[in-house]
Structures are given as structure tokens and as C-alpha cells.
Write a protein that holds these residues in place. Structure first.
Motif: not given
Length: 196
Positions: A25-35, A54-63, A68-74
Motif C-alpha cells: 500500500n505504501l508503494e502504491a500510495a507513492a505511485e498514485i501521488a506521482r501519477q 491494524l488501525l495504526e497501519n491505516k493511520k500511517k498510510l494516510v500520513e 507524498f502529496m506535499r510535492a503537488d502544487r495543486a
């Protein structure tokens, strides 16, 4: 709205399943933000990540997704993962939408969507033909679209034969594939176009 479904290429067995799902999911999140940046995708994006318990993993994924989305100017927003395991992201497009007009007005109907029926067209040609013969034109040629040519020359008796008998002179009918369906022109025996 865009929907992204995240899957892993293999099934893991045992205690590592949660960890494997999290890492994928972390790898996918990075690629989603890039795409999203690369393709300038806007609107609502729904990502269906691999289920994690695990709720803790879900929170980490959102964070991480927010990171990853911080680099996006939109302008964008990342919402927490829902109880169905879906993450919603909203993103504003950066570039204006390209709107290319690829249509043009039909030469046959002038954009109305309607053309004269073959019978009406045939009457119009005959009316003009009759007028030209009354004006003492001889050796007339009518140039028409190939479909109309077939309609006027095929069968027995054909329209061409009926006109020949009616007006007591030979009338040539030529096909021209450059004409639109309802277009026709008259030519005299010198192959000069007769303007009506």
C-alpha cells in the motif's frame, strides 16, 4: 471521478500478511501521488487499498499519502481510510482542460441533419432538365453523386431512359464522387457548366 484498485501480485501466508499489505500500500500510495501529478488528474480520486486490520497501519498510510502529496502544487485533500478500506483524495487540475472542436458542418445538409429524399431530388433535377430543354439546350449531361447516379440509371425502365423518351433527346448522367449526396450540376455539349 477516478478509481484506483491496489492489488499485490502474490498471496502471503501467515503473520506477514499485514506487513506485506502495508508495504504494498505504501508503494502504491507513492505511485498514485506521482501519477496524479504526472497526468494532472483532477476531481475525486478513490483508492481501494489492500485491506489492513491494524488501525495504526491505516493511520500511517494516510500520513504517508499526505507526505507524498506535499510535492503537488495543486490544491488537494486526503481523507482518512473509510470502514470499507477506501481512501478519498480530491485534487484540483492545474492546466485548463483542452477542448478541441473536431466537428464540421455536413456539406449535404448544412448541419440540419436532414437531406431531401431521392424522390424530391429526382423531381428537382427533372424540373431543371425540363427548363433547360425549353431553352433549346441539347446534348445535356447531368453530373451527380454515385449513389444518385445508380438510382437514375439502374433498372428498367430507368429514369434516364424515361427522360430520353419524354424529351426526345439523349441525356447523359455522370457520377462524380467529389459531390455530396444532394449535389448535381448540368453541362452542355461543350462540357461547359450551365448555371441555373
Amino acid at each position: 471521478m477516478h478509481v484506483i484498485d491496489v492489488n499485490s501480485g502474490y498471496k502471503s501466508v501467515g503473520n506477514n500478511q499485514e506487513q506485506n499489505a502495508f508495504e504494498t500500500n505504501l508503494e502504491a500510495a507513492a505511485e498514485i501521488a506521482r501519477q496524479l501529478r504526472l497526468r494532472d488528474i483532477g476531481g475525486i480520486i478513490v483508492a481501494d487499498f489492500i485491506d489492513m486490520k491494524l488501525l495504526e497501519n491505516k493511520k500511517k498510510l494516510v500520513e504517508q499519502m499526505e507526505q507524498f502529496m506535499r510535492a503537488d502544487r495543486a490544491k488537494h485533500a486526503v481523507l482518512p481510510i473509510s470502514k470499507f478500506g477506501l481512501m478519498q483524495i480530491t485534487r484540483q487540475r492545474m492546466k485548463p482542460e483542452m477542448n478541441i472542436n473536431t466537428s464540421e458542418v455536413c456539406p449535404s445538409c448544412d448541419g440540419t441533419g436532414k437531406i431531401s429524399s431521392t424522390l424530391v431530388l429526382e423531381d428537382e433535377i427533372e424540373k431543371n432538365l425540363s427548363y433547360l430543354i425549353m431553352q433549346k439546350h441539347t446534348g445535356l449531361t447531368v453530373e451527380v453523386h454515385p449513389i444518385l447516379h445508380a438510382y437514375l440509371t439502374k433498372g428498367f425502365p430507368s429514369k434516364r431512359l424515361a427522360w430520353r423518351l419524354k424529351y426526345k433527346q439523349r441525356i447523359a448522367i455522370k457520377a462524380n464522387s467529389n459531390y455530396h449526396l444532394t449535389e448535381f450540376h448540368f453541362y452542355d455539349k461543350s462540357d461547359e457548366e450551365i448555371k441555373l
